[in-house]
Design a protein around this motif. Structure first.
Motif, PDB file in Angstrom:
ATOM      1  N   ASP A 139       0.818  -1.215   0.000  1.00 42.33           N
ATOM      2  CA  ASP A 139       0.000   0.000   0.000  1.00 42.33           C
ATOM      3  C   ASP A 139       0.852   1.265   0.000  1.00 42.33           C
ATOM      4  O   ASP A 139       0.590   2.201  -0.759  1.00 42.33           O
ATOM      5  N   TYR A 140       1.903   1.311   0.811  1.00 43.12           N
ATOM      6  CA  TYR A 140       2.732   2.529   0.833  1.00 43.12           C
ATOM      7  C   TYR A 140       3.742   2.552  -0.316  1.00 43.12           C
ATOM      8  O   TYR A 140       4.529   3.482  -0.430  1.00 43.12           O
ATOM      9  N   ASN A 141       3.672   1.539  -1.188  1.00 45.87           N
ATOM     10  CA  ASN A 141       4.439   1.545  -2.431  1.00 45.87           C
ATOM     11  C   ASN A 141       3.542   1.819  -3.639  1.00 45.87           C
ATOM     12  O   ASN A 141       3.890   1.487  -4.775  1.00 45.87           O
ATOM     13  N   MET A 172       2.925   6.624  13.211  1.00 42.42           N
ATOM     14  CA  MET A 172       2.979   5.345  12.541  1.00 42.42           C
ATOM     15  C   MET A 172       2.828   5.579  11.034  1.00 42.42           C
ATOM     16  O   MET A 172       1.779   6.033  10.579  1.00 42.42           O
ATOM     17  N   PRO A 173       3.873   5.306  10.225  1.00 41.84           N
ATOM     18  CA  PRO A 173       3.826   5.637   8.792  1.00 41.84           C
ATOM     19  C   PRO A 173       3.068   4.614   7.953  1.00 41.84           C
ATOM     20  O   PRO A 173       3.582   4.070   6.975  1.00 41.84           O
ATOM     21  N   CYS A 174       1.817   4.328   8.321  1.00 44.86           N
ATOM     22  CA  CYS A 174       1.033   3.314   7.626  1.00 44.86           C
ATOM     23  C   CYS A 174       0.539   3.834   6.278  1.00 44.86           C
ATOM     24  O   CYS A 174       0.483   5.038   6.027  1.00 44.86           O
ATOM     25  N   ALA A 204       8.726   1.215   9.867  1.00 46.78           N
ATOM     26  CA  ALA A 204       9.274   2.427   9.256  1.00 46.78           C
ATOM     27  C   ALA A 204      10.553   2.128   8.487  1.00 46.78           C
ATOM     28  O   ALA A 204      10.808   2.722   7.419  1.00 46.78           O
ATOM     29  N   LYS A 205      11.350   1.202   8.979  1.00 54.14           N
ATOM     30  CA  LYS A 205      12.594   0.828   8.302  1.00 54.14           C
ATOM     31  C   LYS A 205      12.298   0.194   6.941  1.00 54.14           C
ATOM     32  O   LYS A 205      12.959   0.497   5.939  1.00 54.14           O
ATOM     33  N   ARG A 206      11.297  -0.683   6.902  1.00 53.50           N
ATOM     34  CA  ARG A 206      10.952  -1.315   5.616  1.00 53.50           C
ATOM     35  C   ARG A 206      10.457  -0.266   4.621  1.00 53.50           C
ATOM     36  O   ARG A 206      10.792  -0.301   3.445  1.00 53.50           O
ATOM     37  N   ARG A 207       9.676   0.653   5.103  1.00 54.99           N
ATOM     38  CA  ARG A 207       9.169   1.695   4.204  1.00 54.99           C
ATOM     39  C   ARG A 207      10.306   2.540   3.664  1.00 54.99           C
ATOM     40  O   ARG A 207      10.358   2.850   2.469  1.00 54.99           O
TER      41      ARG A 207
END
Length: 370
Positions: free
Chosen positions: A33-35, A156-158, A215-218
Motif C-alpha cells: 500500500d505505501y508503495n 505510525m507511517p502506515c 518504518a525501516k521497511r518503508r
C-alpha cells in the motif's frame, strides 16, 4: 447498546449519533500500500463503535470501555496518550471544522492480532464526527483523515489500506484498492459457496509496528525507488533489470513488492473465474516472500502457516504488518478443526501457548447504528 449506556453515564445525556467501523484482514497485498500498489483486504465482524455528540467549547472528552478509569478531558489534543491519540488525531486533522466533542468508544477487535483496531477507531470516530458536524466527507476522505492522523499524530507511517478497508468494505466482498489512484471496487468473496472459509490464527506473538521495523521497511522501499528512478516500486515494469541495479535489503524488498502486486491481480482473476479453491498457492507464495524477501515474519507466524497447510489448509500466510499478529488459512469448512489441531500441536511442541482461532466472514464497512 453498551457504548450508549456508558456515554449517558459519563456525560449525562444520550449521544447524538453512534457509528461502527470494522477491523480488517488482508487477503493478499502486504506492504504494497505505501508503495502505491494493490491490496485486497476485507472487513471482519469485529470493530469499534463510537458514540459522539458535538460540543461548542473546544473541549474533547474521551471514554473507552476498554481502558481503565473514567472519561479523560482534553483541551489540547496534542496532550493525548495511548488509545486517545487515534481519536484525538482525527479531530486534530479536522481542525477548526470541529469545535469539540464527547466521545465514548467500545471495541471488540481482538487486541494484538493485527486486525487493525486502530483504523476501526479512527474511522468510527471520523464517521460519527462527520455526521454531527455535517462535514460532507466521503468514506474515502474519512479513511484518508484516519491515515493522516496515524501518520502525523501517532507517528505510525502506515499506508491507506487499513482505513480504506474499514470505511469502504461491503459485506460478502473483498475490497480491491489501487493505493495510488485510490480507485476501488468490491470483489465478491463467497467462499462458503465453495465449502471454504478463512480461518484467522492469532499467534499471540508480539505485534507492535511503531517500534521502528515497519518504518525501516518503508524507508528501504523508498530508497530503492529513488535508485531506480521511479516514483514508487509499483512502477517497476522490468523486475530483472531492477534487481540487477539493486543489492542487499533493497533488492529483496523490491522483489517482494513487485511480485506481491502480481499476486493480488492473479488472485482477483481466480475469484472472477470462480476458482476460489485455487487461491491457496498464491497465499503460500505471499507468505514465503514476506518471510524471505521482506523479512517481516517471526517464528510463530512461520510455524502457524506451515502447520496449517500440513493440517489440510489449501494455503496460508501472515496477514498485517508482520512481527507478530495473525496468519490466515484458506480451509475447507470440514477441515477447520483438523487445521486447528495441527497448529495447536506444532505450538505445543515448541512450548508456546495455544493460538486463538477466529472464523472470519467478509463484513460491512463503516455504518451508522443509531
Amino acid at each position: 447498546m453498551r457504548v450508549t449506556e456508558a456515554f449517558r453515564a459519563a456525560f449525562g445525556a444520550d449521544p447524538r449519533t453512534v457509528w461502527h467501523a470494522p477491523g480488517r484482514v488482508n487477503l493478499i497485498g502486504e506492504h504494497t500500500d505505501y508503495n502505491d500498489g494493490f491490496v485486497l483486504p476485507f472487513a471482519v465482524p469485529w470493530g469499534v463503535t463510537a458514540a459522539v455528540s458535538p460540543r461548542a467549547d473546544g473541549v474533547v472528552r474521551l471514554l473507552s470501555l476498554q481502558a481503565e478509569g473514567g472519561p479523560v478531558t482534553r483541551e489540547r489534543l496534542d496532550g493525548t496518550r495511548g488509545w486517545e491519540r487515534y481519536a484525538a488525531g482525527v479531530l486534530a486533522i479536522l481542525g477548526d471544522r470541529v469545535r469539540g466533542a464527547d466521545i465514548a468508544v467500545d471495541g471488540d477487535v481482538p487486541q494484538g492480532a493485527g486486525l487493525s483496531s486502530s483504523a476501526a477507531l479512527e474511522v468510527s470516530v471520523g464517521s460519527a464526527v462527520n455526521e454531527v458536524y455535517d462535514l460532507g466527507l466521503t468514506p474515502m476522505e474519512i479513511a484518508l483523515i484516519g491515515q493522516k492522523a496515524e501518520n502525523d499524530f501517532v507517528g505510525m507511517p502506515c499506508g491507506i489500506m487499513d482505513q480504506a478497508a474499514s470505511a469502504l468494505s461491503k459485506e460478502g466482498h473483498a475490497l480491491f484498492l489501487d493505493c495510488r489512484s485510490l480507485a476501488s471496487r468490491n470483489v465478491p468473496l463467497d467462499l462458503a459457496a465453495d465449502g471454504l472459509e478463512i480461518l484467522i490464527i492469532d499467534t499471540r506473538a508480539h505485534h507492535e509496528l511503531a517500534d521502528g521495523e515497519y518504518a525501516k521497511r518503508r524507508a528501504e522501499c523508498e530508497s530503492a525507488a529513488r535508485t531506480l528512478g521511479v516514483a514508487a516500486l509499483r512502477d517497476v515494469t522490468d523486475l530483472a533489470d531492477a534487481l540487477g541495479r539493486l543489492s542487499g535489503d533493497e533488492r529483496k524488498r523490491t522483489m517482494h513488492v513487485v511480485t506481491e502486486n502480481h499476486r493480488v491481480e492473479a488472485l482477483i482473476g481466480l475469484l472472477r473465474a470462480g476458482k476460489a479453491a485455487e487461491i491457496g498457492a498464491l497465499l503460500n507464495a505471499s507468505h514465503l516472500s514476506l518471510r524471505d524477501q521482506f523479512e517481516v515474519t517471526v517464528p510463530e507466524l512461520d510455524v502457524a502457516a506451515e502447520a496449517a497447510v500440513r493440517g489440510g489448509a489449501r494455503g496460508a500466510r501472515m496477514t498485517g504488518g508482520g512481527f507478530g499478529g495473525s496468519v490466515i488459512a484458506l480451509t475447507a469448512t470440514d477441515r477447520v478443526e483438523a487445521v486447528q489441531r495441527s497448529v495447536t500441536a506444532a505450538y505445543a511442541e515448541k512450548g508456546w501457548r495455544e493460538p486463538r482461532y477466529l472464523r472470519a466472514t467478509p463484513a460491512q464497512g463503516a455504518r451508522k447504528l443509531a
